[in-house]
Design an enzyme around this catalytic site. Structure first.
Site, short mmCIF file in Angstrom:
data_model
loop_
_atom_site.label_atom_id
_atom_site.label_comp_id
_atom_site.label_asym_id
_atom_site.label_seq_id
_atom_site.Cartn_x
_atom_site.Cartn_y
_atom_site.Cartn_z
N GLY A 333 12.31 21.67 26.81
CA GLY A 333 11.86 20.29 26.95
C GLY A 333 12.36 19.65 28.23
O GLY A 333 11.64 18.88 28.88
N ASP A 334 13.59 19.97 28.62
CA ASP A 334 14.12 19.46 29.88
C ASP A 334 13.36 20.06 31.06
O ASP A 334 13.07 19.37 32.04
CB ASP A 334 15.61 19.77 29.99
N ARG A 335 13.06 21.36 30.98
CA ARG A 335 12.29 22.00 32.04
C ARG A 335 10.94 21.32 32.19
O ARG A 335 10.45 21.08 33.31
CB ARG A 335 12.12 23.48 31.71
#
Length: 560
Positions: A333-335
């Protein structure tokens, strides 16, 4: 890029489990290796820096050991602007056996104190902002400054059930499907009959997933967290939810999502009759609700292995994942959010930013996810392939990984100007020879030298995209020379596959393959298929009609 949010410290204890303990039916993990990496907003900042961006991270850090470790991990990569931390930094430790998590241990319940002038100044000067909210107060402490900045620069907001909503004017909000369900449910009670959404094409899909799972990523704070609507968040796993394959995972922090409705403040998990059914229908409905409730420009609901759904309020755009990634989804999700924020900062449209983010998150999981950070300082993740050089890097990375795992690297090459059945037959056969297939494609200049001034019909960027869409193709690289020796010398495949219409004497690369123990093989070829013939056929005038009313087949016989 400015990243604002709650930093975490992630630790992995990894080993092999080859037996059960004699005193309890639990696996014994041996040969353990202990590693630490940035987590939460710190992971987002780390990824952005690995993309080559100048990154500032505004986050809460303290005087504890975990904060010191995180500072060291970020040193020389990310500029830190610290605000006070009340308590100890949150640290999440995963026990991994053979690459699979067995359990997670959470320490630290620190929360952000008040904002500082340096933090407000960093927000005021930012040209683009990513808010990576992990529900520990950093974004809330800077809400006023973020609201002002959202009116001037693109702000991407990755929300958390225990944090506040995105500020008004946010360019793109990126909730996971389970989060969007919770956030939308909090606003459902205020909707009137006139607010009921009309059906979309996505509403026709029914949810056939009947699996069950356990949530191993629930945040365990000392207080019951409250969501954006101020209601207690029910963090128990939902029926039918799976923690790995049906959602993106954000540093192990988020509850699992199989696209089913969430329970909110005692409400049943069954959607009211006016709400759409099915994962895509729910995501489209929730995105429309959140657009109105949050007053943001766009909402993209991430759907894990199914891609993402982008909504501006009308018919949504579904961006499927380019392939079904197998691997550790922790941090995907951060990526996704980092790539979307970076592309928006570069002037991309939200649609293009979401496409790039889906591709980047899929590749991130395939390449090993957050666990791979401790083994590859370069992070081996990119925000999407847009140039020939990047495509070549992909092929080199793939060859390196397969060789390291003891697999067989197969390569094939050609112009592939107009992809036809002969090409597909060759590539499918080549893929069956080994463990990955790398396709070497002539550049536009190389094709012109070989085929003449009217070629290629299809430019290299489009040829690469079409080839990469084939299930049998693992990576594509473009070479500018007349023959692929230079590229092959870098890839060093075990097998170089060509169609059976070639003779070994026509392949100057055969001697090169033999120099490192490689082998050239000829594969069966579908006779009569040719891009050149297709071009010539398309250039001819339409066939005349015979007296019987049927097209005259005479002009077409040579190309059948």
């Amino acid at each position: 890029m400015l990243v604002v949010g709650d930093a975490l410290l992630d630790r992995d204890i990894s080993g092999r489990a080859e037996r059960l303990a004699p005193d309890a039916p639990v696996p014994v993990v041996g040969h353990a290796r202990r590693d630490a990496r940035p987590g939460g907003a710190a992971l987002a900042a780390y990824l952005a820096a690995a993309d080559g961006r100048d990154v500032t991270l505004v986050t809460a850090l303290g005087a504890d050991e975990a904060s010191d470790t995180l500072r060291e991990l970020l040193r020389d990569r990310v500029r830190l602007v610290e605000i006070p931390l009340r308590g100890q930094l949150s640290c999440k430790t995963r026990l991994m056996a053979d690459g699979r998590p067995l359990l997670r241990l959470d320490d630290g319940d620190g929360r952000a104190g008040g904002a500082t002038e340096a933090a407000r100044a960093a927000v005021a000067a930012a040209r683009a902002v990513l808010v990576a909210d992990y529900g520990r107060g950093t974004a809330d402490a800077l809400r006023d400054a973020l609201t002002r900045r959202a009116a001037r620069v693109p702000v991407v907001w990755d929300p958390h059930p225990a944090g506040g909503p995105p500020v008004r004017g946010t360019c793109l909000a990126t909730p996971a499907a389970s989060e969007a369900r919770r956030f939308a449910a909090a606003h459902t009670d205020t909707r009137t009959d006139t607010d009921t959404d009309t059906a979309t094409p996505f509403d026709t899909r029914t949810d056939t997933d009947t699996g069950t799972g356990t949530d191993t990523g629930t945040d365990t704070g000392t207080e019951a967290p409250s969501g954006a609507a101020g209601r207690p968040i029910d963090d128990r796993p939902r029926n039918g939810e799976r923690p790995r394959n049906s959602r993106r995972s954000r540093n192990g922090e988020r509850p699992a999502d199989a696209g089913r409705p969430a329970t909110d403040a005692g409400r049943p998990a069954t959607a009211p009759p006016h709400e759409p059914r099915g994962r895509l229908g729910e995501a489209a409905h929730d995105a429309r609700v959140l657009l109105r409730a949050w007053d943001v420009t766009s909402v993209v609901v991430t759907l894990g292995e199914h891609g993402a759904l982008l909504s501006h309020g009308e018919t949504p755009l579904l961006v499927p994942a380019p392939w079904r990634a197998q691997g550790d989804p922790c941090g995907a999700g951060d990526r996704f959010a980092v790539t979307a924020a970076g592309m928006l900062a570069d002037g991309a449209l939200p649609e293009d930013a979401v496409r790039g983010a889906v591709d980047a998150a899929t590749r991130y999981v395939t390449d090993g996810g957050a666990h791979a950070l401790i083994h590859d300082d370069a992070l081996a993740t990119r925000p999407g392939v847009t140039a020939d050089g990047d495509a070549e890097d992909d092929a080199l990375d793939m060859a390196r990984r397969v060789r390291a795992a003891g697999g067989t690297v197969v390569a094939a090459g050609g112009c592939f100007d107009l992809l036809h059945a002969g090409h597909v037959e060759l590539l499918q056969a080549a893929r069956r020879v080994g463990d990955c297939l790398l396709v070497c494609v002539n550049s536009d200049a190389s094709v012109r030298r070989r085929k003449g001034g009217g070629r290629p019909v299809v430019p290299a960027a489009d040829r690469v995209r079409v080839l990469r869409a084939l299930e049998c193709v693992d990576a594509v690289a473009v070479f500018d020379e007349d023959t692929p020796e230079r590229l092959l010398d870098e890839l060093r495949p075990h097998v170089w596959a060509k169609g059976g219409d070639y003779a070994l004497s026509d392949l100057p690369e055969a001697a090169l393959l033999e120099s490192w123990g490689g082998q050239v093989v000829l594969l069966p070829y579908l006779d009569g298929r040719s891009s050149t013939r297709l071009v010539e056929r398309a250039a001819r005038p339409p066939a005349t009609t015979s007296r019987g009313g049927h097209p005259d087949a005479t002009a077409d016989r040579l190309t059948r």
